[in-house]
Motif scaffolding. Structure first.
Motif, PDB file in Angstrom:
ATOM      1  N   TYR A 169       0.908  -1.211   0.067  1.00 19.42           N
ATOM      2  CA  TYR A 169       0.101  -0.040   0.073  1.00 19.42           C
ATOM      3  C   TYR A 169       0.797   1.279   0.024  1.00 19.42           C
ATOM      4  O   TYR A 169       0.467   2.226  -0.837  1.00 19.42           O
ATOM      5  CB  TYR A 169      -0.973   0.016   1.236  1.00 19.42           C
ATOM      6  CG  TYR A 169      -1.845   1.159   1.260  1.00 19.42           C
ATOM      7  CD1 TYR A 169      -2.990   1.562   0.332  1.00 19.42           C
ATOM      8  CD2 TYR A 169      -1.603   2.174   2.440  1.00 19.42           C
ATOM      9  CE1 TYR A 169      -3.613   2.829   0.489  1.00 19.42           C
ATOM     10  CE2 TYR A 169      -2.515   3.360   2.393  1.00 19.42           C
ATOM     11  CZ  TYR A 169      -3.176   3.550   1.510  1.00 19.42           C
ATOM     12  OH  TYR A 169      -4.159   4.694   1.497  1.00 19.42           O
ATOM     13  N   SER A 215       1.665   2.097  -3.269  1.00 22.24           N
ATOM     14  CA  SER A 215       0.676   2.586  -4.401  1.00 22.24           C
ATOM     15  C   SER A 215       0.492   4.007  -4.001  1.00 22.24           C
ATOM     16  O   SER A 215       0.377   4.957  -4.543  1.00 22.24           O
ATOM     17  CB  SER A 215      -0.504   1.968  -3.608  1.00 22.24           C
ATOM     18  OG  SER A 215      -0.485   0.581  -4.123  1.00 22.24           O
ATOM     19  N   THR A 268      -8.199  -0.267  -3.184  1.00 20.61           N
ATOM     20  CA  THR A 268      -6.872   0.317  -2.821  1.00 20.61           C
ATOM     21  C   THR A 268      -7.057   1.783  -3.102  1.00 20.61           C
ATOM     22  O   THR A 268      -6.677   2.796  -2.270  1.00 20.61           O
ATOM     23  CB  THR A 268      -5.691  -0.202  -3.524  1.00 20.61           C
ATOM     24  OG1 THR A 268      -5.426  -1.455  -3.054  1.00 20.61           O
ATOM     25  CG2 THR A 268      -4.509   0.816  -3.309  1.00 20.61           C
TER      26      THR A 268
END
Length: 318
Positions: free
Chosen positions: A48, A51, A82
């Motif tokens: 994450y 990202s 996400t």
């Protein structure tokens, strides 16, 4: 890269506005020359924080267009989840600066209503996508592929109704054949929901949208065009010129296999790389610039796993 707990975008993110954005067909929309795709690198299997780093860097450098689909991940739906987390953590204050797209058309759930182009599937899929992304609407919703069995009028009327319901501001189609594209353009225009954009695979080694007449039709009829896989999943970089690296996508992806790199293709890639170097460019730079020179192209949709890759892509088009 160390990320701040509270994301504050760069004040300079629109400094290259005149060079960064192209008008999308005959619409009021401008898209960045490079748009960020969520096909890979944004699912549960991915970090994450990576990202966040990718999306922060993108937005800080003028990339306002994020491209998703219901089944991006893996697993299906996880890229949209996400993105929903990114909205909550970082991008909610900047929603009106973003141009967010999602799609439906490929397999998403089991049974007869989780695939293709029926009204039931498209409506249900978009509702689920909005929930996953924590959005009230998307800027752009695509029919992700042409359905040869569902009547075109059913798919197209669903796109009309999605706009009228306020769930999407614009609609597009992806990888539709030319004759179906022509029907879509006329049907939607007659109902005051213009077809904004066509998404197709266009790169130096796959020129199907040019050869089929799709790109010319889009340019002649005020429809934008965005190229996915502009670097052919990494083939149009220097990564495979001397073989297949052990940590490359080709070693683990179901979409890019070692057998794709034939001796003939490798020779072609090496020749293109040599020509690019003669112009003082990398192969990837030359590949992106070639696409953006094609008449009617609005943007290239890149998938990256590292900020450095995105940095190079942006530098190549400015």
């Amino acid at each position: 890269m160390i990320l701040k707990d509270i994301y504050i975008p760069s004040e300079n993110r629109y400094n290259e506005e005149d060079r960064m954005y192209l008008r999308c067909g005959k619409s009021g929309v401008k898209l960045p020359k490079v748009s960020l795709g969520f096909w890979h690198n944004f699912g549960y299997a991915d970090s994450y924080e990576r990202s966040r780093a990718l999306t922060h860097y993108a937005f800080d450098h003028g990339i306002t267009h994020f491209d998703l689909a219901n089944n991006y991940g893996p697993p299906y739906g996880s890229a949209e989840e996400t993105f929903g987390r990114l909205m909550d953590d970082d991008f909610r204050p900047y929603r009106d600066e973003l141009f967010v797209a999602t799609k439906a058309g490929y397999d998403m759930w089991r049974g007869p209503y989780g695939n293709w182009g029926s009204r039931k599937y498209l409506m249900a899929s978009l509702d689920q996508s909005l929930q996953r992304m924590h959005l009230d609407y998307v800027d752009l919703f695509y029919s992700h592929r042409y359905d040869p069995e569902t009547p075109l009028e059913e798919t197209l009327q669903t796109l009309v109704d999605i706009v009228r319901q306020g769930k999407a501001l614009y609609v597009g189609v992806s990888r539709w054949p030319l004759e179906a594209l022509k029907v879509a353009k006329e049907y939607l225009a007659a109902r005051d929901v213009p077809l904004l954009i066509y998404q197709g695979r266009l790169n130096l080694i796959d020129r199907e949208p040019i050869e089929s007449g799709v790109l010319d039709y889009c340019a002649d009829n005020g429809i934008g065009f965005i190229s996915f896989s502009p670097l052919a999943q990494g083939l149009l970089t220097d990564r495979y010129l001397n073989g297949i690296p052990a940590d490359s996508r080709m070693t683990h992806s179901q979409f890019l296999r070692p057998e794709n790199l034939t001796p003939e293709l490798l020779a072609q890639l090496r020749q293109m790389s040599a020509e690019a170097k003669e112009e003082g460019q990398s192969l990837s730079d030359a590949a992106l610039q070639w696409i953006l020179r094609q008449r009617g192209v609005t943007s290239v949709l890149v998938g990256v796993s590292k900020v450095e890759q995105l940095e190079r892509n942006i530098r190549a088009v400015l």
